[in-house]
Write an enzyme that holds these catalytic residues in place. Structure first.
Site, PDB file in Angstrom:
ATOM      1  N   TYR A 230       0.851  -1.202   0.000  1.00  0.00           N
ATOM      2  CA  TYR A 230       0.000   0.000   0.000  1.00  0.00           C
ATOM      3  C   TYR A 230       0.878   1.240   0.000  1.00  0.00           C
ATOM      4  O   TYR A 230       1.780   1.353   0.828  1.00  0.00           O
ATOM      5  CB  TYR A 230      -0.890   0.052   1.253  1.00  0.00           C
ATOM      6  CG  TYR A 230      -1.860  -1.074   1.453  1.00  0.00           C
ATOM      7  CD1 TYR A 230      -2.263  -1.904   0.419  1.00  0.00           C
ATOM      8  CD2 TYR A 230      -2.383  -1.320   2.724  1.00  0.00           C
ATOM      9  CE1 TYR A 230      -3.159  -2.936   0.642  1.00  0.00           C
ATOM     10  CE2 TYR A 230      -3.282  -2.348   2.949  1.00  0.00           C
ATOM     11  CZ  TYR A 230      -3.659  -3.152   1.910  1.00  0.00           C
ATOM     12  OH  TYR A 230      -4.542  -4.184   2.136  1.00  0.00           O
ATOM     13  N   SER A 231       0.711   2.230  -0.808  1.00  0.00           N
ATOM     14  CA  SER A 231      -0.190   2.347  -1.942  1.00  0.00           C
ATOM     15  C   SER A 231       0.658   2.484  -3.204  1.00  0.00           C
ATOM     16  O   SER A 231       0.842   3.563  -3.739  1.00  0.00           O
ATOM     17  CB  SER A 231      -1.065   3.580  -1.791  1.00  0.00           C
ATOM     18  OG  SER A 231      -1.792   3.571  -0.574  1.00  0.00           O
TER      19      SER A 231
END
Length: 316
Positions: A53-54
Protein backbone atom coordinates in the site's frame (compact mmCIF):
# COMPACT_ATOMS: atom_id res chain seq x y z
CA UNK A 1 -15.10 -2.20 25.32
CA UNK A 2 -14.76 -5.97 25.05
CA UNK A 3 -11.57 -7.05 23.33
CA UNK A 4 -11.34 -10.14 21.11
CA UNK A 5 -8.53 -12.67 21.31
CA UNK A 6 -6.77 -13.40 18.01
CA UNK A 7 -6.58 -17.16 17.52
CA UNK A 8 -4.40 -18.82 20.13
CA UNK A 9 -2.33 -15.71 20.87
CA UNK A 10 -2.02 -13.10 23.59
CA UNK A 11 -3.19 -10.38 21.18
CA UNK A 12 -6.51 -8.76 22.06
CA UNK A 13 -8.20 -6.29 19.75
CA UNK A 14 -11.27 -4.08 19.64
CA UNK A 15 -13.96 -5.26 17.18
CA UNK A 16 -13.06 -2.97 14.26
CA UNK A 17 -9.82 -3.29 12.27
CA UNK A 18 -8.90 0.06 10.69
CA UNK A 19 -7.76 -0.46 7.11
CA UNK A 20 -4.69 1.54 6.11
CA UNK A 21 -5.04 1.20 2.36
CA UNK A 22 -6.24 4.82 2.07
CA UNK A 23 -3.20 6.29 3.85
CA UNK A 24 -0.93 7.84 1.26
CA UNK A 25 -3.59 7.36 -1.41
CA UNK A 26 -6.89 9.16 -0.89
CA UNK A 27 -5.63 10.63 2.39
CA UNK A 28 -2.39 12.56 2.80
CA UNK A 29 -0.27 12.36 5.93
CA UNK A 30 -2.08 15.14 7.81
CA UNK A 31 -5.54 13.72 7.13
CA UNK A 32 -4.35 10.18 7.90
CA UNK A 33 -3.11 11.34 11.30
CA UNK A 34 -6.53 12.81 12.07
CA UNK A 35 -8.25 9.50 11.32
CA UNK A 36 -5.71 7.51 13.31
CA UNK A 37 -6.01 9.86 16.29
CA UNK A 38 -9.80 9.67 16.27
CA UNK A 39 -9.68 5.88 16.02
CA UNK A 40 -7.50 5.30 19.07
CA UNK A 41 -9.19 8.04 21.10
CA UNK A 42 -12.29 5.85 21.16
CA UNK A 43 -10.38 2.88 22.53
CA UNK A 44 -9.75 1.00 19.29
CA UNK A 45 -6.30 -0.49 18.75
CA UNK A 46 -6.14 -2.70 15.65
CA UNK A 47 -4.43 -1.29 12.54
CA UNK A 48 -4.11 -3.11 9.22
CA UNK A 49 -1.73 -2.21 6.42
CA UNK A 50 0.56 -3.90 3.86
CA UNK A 51 3.96 -3.31 2.37
CA UNK A 52 2.37 -2.85 -1.06
CA UNK A 53 0.00 0.00 0.00
CA UNK A 54 -0.19 2.35 -1.94
CA UNK A 55 2.11 1.35 -4.78
CA UNK A 56 -0.52 2.27 -7.37
CA UNK A 57 -0.04 5.97 -6.65
CA UNK A 58 3.43 5.96 -8.22
CA UNK A 59 3.53 2.41 -9.59
CA UNK A 60 6.51 1.69 -7.36
CA UNK A 61 7.35 -0.58 -4.44
CA UNK A 62 4.68 0.82 -2.18
CA UNK A 63 5.13 1.41 1.52
CA UNK A 64 3.35 4.76 1.68
CA UNK A 65 0.77 3.51 4.19
CA UNK A 66 3.38 1.86 6.43
CA UNK A 67 5.44 5.06 6.38
CA UNK A 68 2.52 7.19 7.54
CA UNK A 69 1.53 4.77 10.30
CA UNK A 70 5.13 4.50 11.45
CA UNK A 71 5.58 8.26 11.65
CA UNK A 72 2.27 8.61 13.50
CA UNK A 73 3.16 5.94 16.09
CA UNK A 74 6.56 7.50 16.69
CA UNK A 75 5.14 11.01 17.10
CA UNK A 76 2.38 9.79 19.42
CA UNK A 77 4.62 7.38 21.33
CA UNK A 78 1.87 4.78 21.38
CA UNK A 79 3.38 1.72 19.71
CA UNK A 80 2.81 -0.48 22.76
CA UNK A 81 -0.92 0.30 22.68
CA UNK A 82 -1.35 -0.74 19.03
CA UNK A 83 -1.89 -4.20 17.59
CA UNK A 84 -0.18 -3.75 14.26
CA UNK A 85 -0.78 -5.98 11.24
CA UNK A 86 1.01 -5.71 7.94
CA UNK A 87 1.51 -8.03 4.99
CA UNK A 88 4.12 -9.39 2.62
CA UNK A 89 4.14 -11.09 -0.76
CA UNK A 90 1.76 -8.92 -2.76
CA UNK A 91 2.40 -7.72 -6.28
CA UNK A 92 3.49 -4.12 -6.77
CA UNK A 93 4.58 -2.04 -9.70
CA UNK A 94 8.12 -3.38 -9.54
CA UNK A 95 7.88 -6.95 -8.28
CA UNK A 96 5.49 -9.92 -8.66
CA UNK A 97 3.71 -11.94 -6.01
CA UNK A 98 6.48 -13.64 -4.05
CA UNK A 99 6.30 -15.79 -0.91
CA UNK A 100 9.83 -17.08 -1.08
CA UNK A 101 12.00 -17.11 2.02
CA UNK A 102 14.43 -14.64 0.44
CA UNK A 103 11.70 -12.14 -0.36
CA UNK A 104 10.06 -12.35 3.06
CA UNK A 105 13.33 -11.90 4.96
CA UNK A 106 14.21 -8.88 2.84
CA UNK A 107 10.75 -7.33 2.92
CA UNK A 108 10.24 -7.51 6.67
CA UNK A 109 13.22 -5.26 7.35
CA UNK A 110 11.87 -2.67 4.92
CA UNK A 111 8.48 -2.78 6.62
CA UNK A 112 10.03 -2.44 10.07
CA UNK A 113 12.04 0.55 8.93
CA UNK A 114 8.98 2.28 7.46
CA UNK A 115 6.87 1.46 10.50
CA UNK A 116 9.60 2.72 12.84
CA UNK A 117 9.24 -0.30 15.10
CA UNK A 118 11.27 -3.39 15.85
CA UNK A 119 8.37 -5.86 15.77
CA UNK A 120 5.14 -6.62 13.92
CA UNK A 121 2.28 -8.11 15.92
CA UNK A 122 0.55 -9.94 13.07
CA UNK A 123 2.36 -10.59 9.78
CA UNK A 124 0.21 -11.77 6.87
CA UNK A 125 1.01 -13.77 3.80
CA UNK A 126 -0.81 -11.29 1.56
CA UNK A 127 -0.89 -13.29 -1.68
CA UNK A 128 0.55 -16.68 -2.55
CA UNK A 129 2.83 -17.32 -5.51
CA UNK A 130 1.61 -20.96 -5.36
CA UNK A 131 5.11 -22.14 -6.28
CA UNK A 132 7.13 -21.70 -3.12
CA UNK A 133 6.76 -24.77 -0.89
CA UNK A 134 4.63 -23.76 2.09
CA UNK A 135 7.33 -25.10 4.43
CA UNK A 136 9.83 -22.61 2.97
CA UNK A 137 7.45 -19.73 3.67
CA UNK A 138 6.82 -20.96 7.20
CA UNK A 139 10.55 -21.41 7.83
CA UNK A 140 11.05 -17.75 6.92
CA UNK A 141 8.43 -16.79 9.47
CA UNK A 142 10.09 -19.07 12.01
CA UNK A 143 13.30 -17.08 11.64
CA UNK A 144 11.43 -13.82 12.07
CA UNK A 145 9.58 -15.01 15.18
CA UNK A 146 12.79 -16.28 16.77
CA UNK A 147 14.49 -12.96 15.93
CA UNK A 148 11.66 -11.06 17.62
CA UNK A 149 10.71 -9.22 14.43
CA UNK A 150 7.28 -10.88 14.16
CA UNK A 151 5.05 -12.08 16.98
CA UNK A 152 2.40 -14.09 15.08
CA UNK A 153 1.48 -14.86 11.48
CA UNK A 154 -1.73 -14.88 9.48
CA UNK A 155 -2.96 -15.58 5.96
CA UNK A 156 -4.97 -13.61 3.45
CA UNK A 157 -5.34 -14.61 -0.20
CA UNK A 158 -4.32 -18.25 -0.11
CA UNK A 159 -6.31 -20.98 -1.81
CA UNK A 160 -8.17 -23.29 0.59
CA UNK A 161 -5.78 -26.08 -0.37
CA UNK A 162 -2.62 -24.09 0.29
CA UNK A 163 -4.06 -22.69 3.50
CA UNK A 164 -4.80 -26.14 4.91
CA UNK A 165 -1.47 -27.47 3.69
CA UNK A 166 0.23 -24.63 5.55
CA UNK A 167 -1.70 -25.32 8.74
CA UNK A 168 -0.86 -29.00 8.62
CA UNK A 169 2.79 -28.28 7.84
CA UNK A 170 3.04 -26.00 10.86
CA UNK A 171 2.01 -28.89 13.08
CA UNK A 172 4.15 -31.48 11.35
CA UNK A 173 7.32 -29.37 11.33
CA UNK A 174 6.74 -27.40 14.53
CA UNK A 175 6.73 -24.09 12.67
CA UNK A 176 4.71 -20.92 13.32
CA UNK A 177 1.02 -21.38 12.59
CA UNK A 178 -1.40 -19.01 10.93
CA UNK A 179 -3.61 -17.61 13.69
CA UNK A 180 -5.96 -15.54 11.58
CA UNK A 181 -7.46 -15.32 8.13
CA UNK A 182 -8.25 -12.19 6.16
CA UNK A 183 -10.63 -13.19 3.34
CA UNK A 184 -12.77 -11.22 0.91
CA UNK A 185 -16.12 -11.45 2.65
CA UNK A 186 -19.20 -9.28 2.96
CA UNK A 187 -22.96 -9.42 2.44
CA UNK A 188 -22.55 -9.53 -1.34
CA UNK A 189 -19.46 -11.78 -1.47
CA UNK A 190 -20.49 -14.76 0.63
CA UNK A 191 -20.28 -17.98 -1.33
CA UNK A 192 -16.51 -18.36 -1.72
CA UNK A 193 -15.78 -17.73 1.95
CA UNK A 194 -18.75 -19.58 3.43
CA UNK A 195 -18.31 -22.72 1.35
CA UNK A 196 -14.51 -22.97 1.17
CA UNK A 197 -12.94 -21.04 4.05
CA UNK A 198 -15.43 -20.96 6.90
CA UNK A 199 -15.02 -24.71 7.53
CA UNK A 200 -11.24 -24.23 7.80
CA UNK A 201 -11.63 -21.29 10.17
CA UNK A 202 -13.83 -23.44 12.37
CA UNK A 203 -11.60 -26.51 12.18
CA UNK A 204 -8.37 -24.68 12.99
CA UNK A 205 -9.68 -21.95 15.27
CA UNK A 206 -8.73 -19.06 13.00
CA UNK A 207 -9.90 -15.56 13.79
CA UNK A 208 -11.45 -14.05 10.67
CA UNK A 209 -10.89 -10.41 9.73
CA UNK A 210 -12.67 -9.88 6.40
CA UNK A 211 -11.51 -7.22 3.96
CA UNK A 212 -13.74 -5.21 1.62
CA UNK A 213 -16.29 -5.52 4.39
CA UNK A 214 -18.45 -2.87 2.75
CA UNK A 215 -18.01 -4.13 -0.83
CA UNK A 216 -15.86 -1.14 -1.82
CA UNK A 217 -18.51 1.17 -0.42
CA UNK A 218 -21.56 -0.30 -2.14
CA UNK A 219 -23.01 -1.48 1.18
CA UNK A 220 -23.03 2.09 2.48
CA UNK A 221 -26.01 2.66 0.20
CA UNK A 222 -24.56 5.65 -1.62
CA UNK A 223 -24.30 3.88 -4.98
CA UNK A 224 -27.80 3.28 -6.33
CA UNK A 225 -27.30 3.83 -10.05
CA UNK A 226 -24.58 4.37 -12.65
CA UNK A 227 -24.72 8.12 -12.14
CA UNK A 228 -23.58 7.56 -8.54
CA UNK A 229 -20.34 5.90 -9.58
CA UNK A 230 -18.61 9.27 -9.88
CA UNK A 231 -19.08 9.99 -6.19
CA UNK A 232 -15.61 8.64 -5.34
CA UNK A 233 -12.41 7.34 -6.89
CA UNK A 234 -13.60 3.82 -6.02
CA UNK A 235 -16.95 4.24 -7.74
CA UNK A 236 -16.21 2.09 -10.77
CA UNK A 237 -15.31 -0.85 -8.53
CA UNK A 238 -18.93 -1.19 -7.42
CA UNK A 239 -20.46 -1.24 -10.90
CA UNK A 240 -20.62 -5.05 -10.72
CA UNK A 241 -23.06 -4.79 -7.79
CA UNK A 242 -25.60 -2.75 -9.72
CA UNK A 243 -27.76 -5.80 -10.34
CA UNK A 244 -30.94 -7.36 -8.90
CA UNK A 245 -29.10 -9.05 -6.03
CA UNK A 246 -27.30 -5.83 -5.14
CA UNK A 247 -30.49 -3.78 -5.14
CA UNK A 248 -32.36 -6.42 -3.12
CA UNK A 249 -29.59 -6.39 -0.53
CA UNK A 250 -29.73 -2.59 -0.35
CA UNK A 251 -33.47 -2.71 0.25
CA UNK A 252 -32.93 -5.15 3.12
CA UNK A 253 -30.21 -2.90 4.54
CA UNK A 254 -32.53 0.09 4.24
CA UNK A 255 -35.21 -1.72 6.21
CA UNK A 256 -32.92 -2.94 8.98
CA UNK A 257 -31.03 0.34 9.30
CA UNK A 258 -34.29 2.29 9.60
CA UNK A 259 -35.47 -0.11 12.29
CA UNK A 260 -32.32 0.47 14.34
CA UNK A 261 -32.01 4.16 13.45
CA UNK A 262 -28.54 3.66 12.06
CA UNK A 263 -26.75 3.49 8.70
CA UNK A 264 -26.59 0.76 6.08
CA UNK A 265 -22.81 0.52 6.58
CA UNK A 266 -23.23 -0.03 10.31
CA UNK A 267 -25.74 -2.80 9.70
CA UNK A 268 -23.44 -4.43 7.12
CA UNK A 269 -20.61 -4.56 9.65
CA UNK A 270 -22.94 -5.73 12.43
CA UNK A 271 -24.04 -8.59 10.16
CA UNK A 272 -20.40 -9.61 9.76
CA UNK A 273 -19.81 -9.43 13.50
CA UNK A 274 -22.71 -11.84 13.99
CA UNK A 275 -21.08 -14.54 11.84
CA UNK A 276 -19.14 -17.49 13.35
CA UNK A 277 -15.41 -16.96 14.00
CA UNK A 278 -15.60 -13.33 12.88
CA UNK A 279 -13.26 -11.04 14.73
CA UNK A 280 -12.85 -7.45 13.60
CA UNK A 281 -13.93 -6.54 10.05
CA UNK A 282 -11.38 -4.48 8.15
CA UNK A 283 -12.81 -1.13 7.09
CA UNK A 284 -11.19 2.13 6.07
CA UNK A 285 -12.34 5.67 6.74
CA UNK A 286 -11.56 8.97 5.08
CA UNK A 287 -13.67 11.13 7.40
CA UNK A 288 -14.34 11.12 11.14
CA UNK A 289 -18.02 10.61 10.36
CA UNK A 290 -17.07 7.35 8.65
CA UNK A 291 -15.41 6.22 11.87
CA UNK A 292 -18.60 6.83 13.83
CA UNK A 293 -20.37 4.52 11.41
CA UNK A 294 -17.78 1.82 12.09
CA UNK A 295 -17.87 2.26 15.86
CA UNK A 296 -21.65 1.89 15.92
CA UNK A 297 -21.48 -1.63 14.47
CA UNK A 298 -20.44 -3.21 17.74
CA UNK A 299 -23.15 -1.35 19.64
CA UNK A 300 -26.22 -2.64 17.85
CA UNK A 301 -27.67 -6.10 18.29
CA UNK A 302 -29.30 -7.48 15.16
CA UNK A 303 -32.25 -9.77 15.81
CA UNK A 304 -32.66 -13.20 14.25
CA UNK A 305 -35.32 -11.62 12.05
CA UNK A 306 -32.85 -8.95 10.89
CA UNK A 307 -30.20 -11.53 10.11
CA UNK A 308 -32.65 -13.72 8.20
CA UNK A 309 -33.83 -10.79 6.10
CA UNK A 310 -30.25 -9.90 5.19
CA UNK A 311 -29.30 -13.51 4.53
CA UNK A 312 -32.29 -14.06 2.26
CA UNK A 313 -31.61 -10.88 0.28
CA UNK A 314 -27.95 -11.76 -0.30
CA UNK A 315 -28.33 -15.50 -0.73
CA UNK A 316 -26.28 -17.36 -3.36
Amino acid sequence: MKKLQIGNTDLHVAPINLGGNVFGWTLDEKESFKILDAFVERGYNFLDTADMYSYWVKNDEGGQSETIIGKWMKERGNRENIVLATKVGGETGIHPVDTSKKHILKSVDKSLERLKTDYIDLYYTHFDDEETPVVDTLEAYDELVKAGKVRYIAASNLSPQRLEESLKSSEEHELPRYQALQPHYNLLERENYETKYAPLAEKYGLSVFPYWSLASGFLTGKYRSEKDLGKSVRGESVRKYLNPKGFKTLRALDEVSQKHNTSQATVSLAWLLAQPNLGAPVASATKKSHLETLFAASDIQLTNEDLQLLNDASTY
